[in-house]
Design an enzyme around this catalytic site. Structure first.
Site, PDB file in Angstrom:
ATOM      1  N   THR A   1       6.949   5.681  -6.119  1.00  0.00           N
ATOM      2  CA  THR A   1       6.305   5.491  -4.822  1.00  0.00           C
ATOM      3  C   THR A   1       5.522   4.186  -4.767  1.00  0.00           C
ATOM      4  OG1 THR A   1       4.266   6.635  -5.450  1.00  0.00           O
ATOM      5  CG2 THR A   1       6.060   7.986  -4.572  1.00  0.00           C
ATOM      6  N   CYS A   2       5.215   3.768  -3.550  1.00  0.00           N
ATOM      7  CA  CYS A   2       4.411   2.563  -3.342  1.00  0.00           C
ATOM      8  C   CYS A   2       2.941   2.963  -3.337  1.00  0.00           C
ATOM      9  CB  CYS A   2       4.804   1.915  -2.016  1.00  0.00           C
ATOM     10  SG  CYS A   2       4.101   0.264  -1.796  1.00  0.00           S
ATOM     11  N   ASP A   3       2.505   3.512  -4.459  1.00  0.00           N
ATOM     12  CA  ASP A   3       1.159   4.044  -4.598  1.00  0.00           C
ATOM     13  C   ASP A   3       0.739   3.864  -6.052  1.00  0.00           C
ATOM     14  OD1 ASP A   3      -0.682   6.492  -3.026  1.00  0.00           O
ATOM     15  OD2 ASP A   3      -0.953   6.107  -5.160  1.00  0.00           O
TER      16      ASP A   3
END
Length: 381
Positions: A326-328
């Protein structure tokens, strides 16, 4: 999450044939049923399954086929599922906090065993639950060592309050019992020793002879390199200490393993999306998916790295920071993982012992989270 109807030989055949770009859980019913029979053969009492650890219907069906006849349920949804799949099974509603709507539903579904850890919740049960044939099991807690995390942080009465609750439940006409949970992935058998002896003191102080003692879950599965946990040693300790602590007033015993039953029946196949500048590793699954539990209890080190051709990467391990897809920035496995130096993009990182909580806590955050379940005859590598 979907289940393939194909039955594979083992996880390596899945990798070599399917080349999956999404995470895959490989399930071996033979392993699950063998573990269930091991518990039923060794534990000196009733073995129930904690549904929350993996509520997949095929897991429940295989446990029923193996002979499991009791289930620890925590919600109306779990109650309804077990009543459908195993209509005559014993249901232990051991989530000790429930809304009145949940209590009413459970009564309608003929739930007979309830846990409680507070006066206010006990009063709700006294008001709404018929006493005939119904058991109230008071849940208590002690300081815990040797567990991956402590259930007592949220649930459980002190020993003093437990005596009060036990006496009140018995006076109200319920079958009086006690229950505890030593903490998840508990590798220290002495935790059960302390809890069982405390249970005997609580019953004595309450002036109540308990019908049953539920020694909870906490039974470990095989998550680290080295020998598998010796469950039989824990079973024998529970049997011996119960006899010593209670003497002639020895209660019937119950356990409610989740992880201990289902954990080793699955392996989790992930794929390397990228090795960033030869350092950081990005997998196609992470803490928002099937690996959600790892930040809580640590990285599993029973891991194989397999090439797309099905060959093992055998070079020496090198500590790597591992991220999910994820972009996290929170999507990172704890610490560092020792992965082979020749690890490459497209390789598969296979985590063993991943049957508990991997599918149950999987999300679709950020558009990721596709998780397929396939069946295999064996989990041997």
């Amino acid at each position: 999450m979907g289940l393939s109807k194909t039955i594979w030989a083992n996880p390596v055949e899945v990798i070599r044939t399917k080349q999956p770009d999404h995470p895959v859980l490989v399930f071996a019913p033979t392993v699950l049923q063998a573990t269930a029979r091991r518990f039923m053969r060794g534990f000196p009492g009733l073995v129930t399954y904690a549904v929350k650890s993996n509520p997949d219907e095929m897991v429940v069906e295989n446990l029923v086929a193996a002979g499991i006849r009791g289930f620890d349920v925590a919600s109306p949804a779990e109650i309804a599922m077990i009543r459908r799949l195993a209509p005559s099974a014993a249901l232990h509603y051991h989530n000790p906090v429930r809304g009145r709507d949940e209590i009413a539903f459970a009564v309608k579904m003929n739930v007979k065993t309830w846990s409680v850890d507070s006066i206010s919740e006990l009063e709700k049960l006294i008001e709404m639950v018929p006493t005939e044939g119904c058991e109230i099991s008071v849940r208590f807690k002690l300081p815990v060592s040797g567990a991956a995390y402590n259930f007592g942080a949220k649930f459980g009465a002190t020993a003093e309050l437990a005596s009060v609750l036990l006496s009140r439940a018995a006076a109200a006409g319920f079958i009086p019992s006690l229950t505890f949970h030593p903490g998840t992935q508990c590798t220290d058998p002495t935790a059960w020793d302390a809890y069982i002896r405390a249970a005997a003191e609580i019953a004595t102080n309450a002036g109540v002879q308990i019908a049953r003692l539920n020694v909870g879950g906490g039974f470990p599965n095989h998550r680290t390199q080295g020998p598998a946990p010796m469950l039989e040693d824990i079973f024998e300790l529970i049997k011996r200490v119960t006899r010593e602590a209670f003497g002639a007033a020895q209660p019937a015993l119950v356990c409610e393993p989740g992880r201990g039953l289902v954990g080793d029946a699955f392996v989790h196949v992930t794929r390397v999306k990228a090795v960033r500048d030869g350092a950081h590793v990005f997998l196609n699954d992470g803490v928002y998916g099937g690996l959600a539990e790892l930040p809580l209890i640590g990285v599993i080190d029973r891991v194989q790295v397999i090439s797309p051709e099905g060959e093992y990467r055998r070079e020496a391990g090198q500590p790597r920071v591992v991220f999910g897809p994820t972009c996290d920035s929170v999507d990172r496995l704890p610490g560092e993982m020792a992965l082979p130096m020749d690890l490459a993009e497209g390789d598969f990182v296979v985590f063993q012992g991943m049957g508990a909580y991997s599918s149950a806590t999987n999300t679709r955050f950020n558009g990721f989270g596709q998780l397929e379940v396939v069946t295999a005859l064996s989990l041997d590598f």
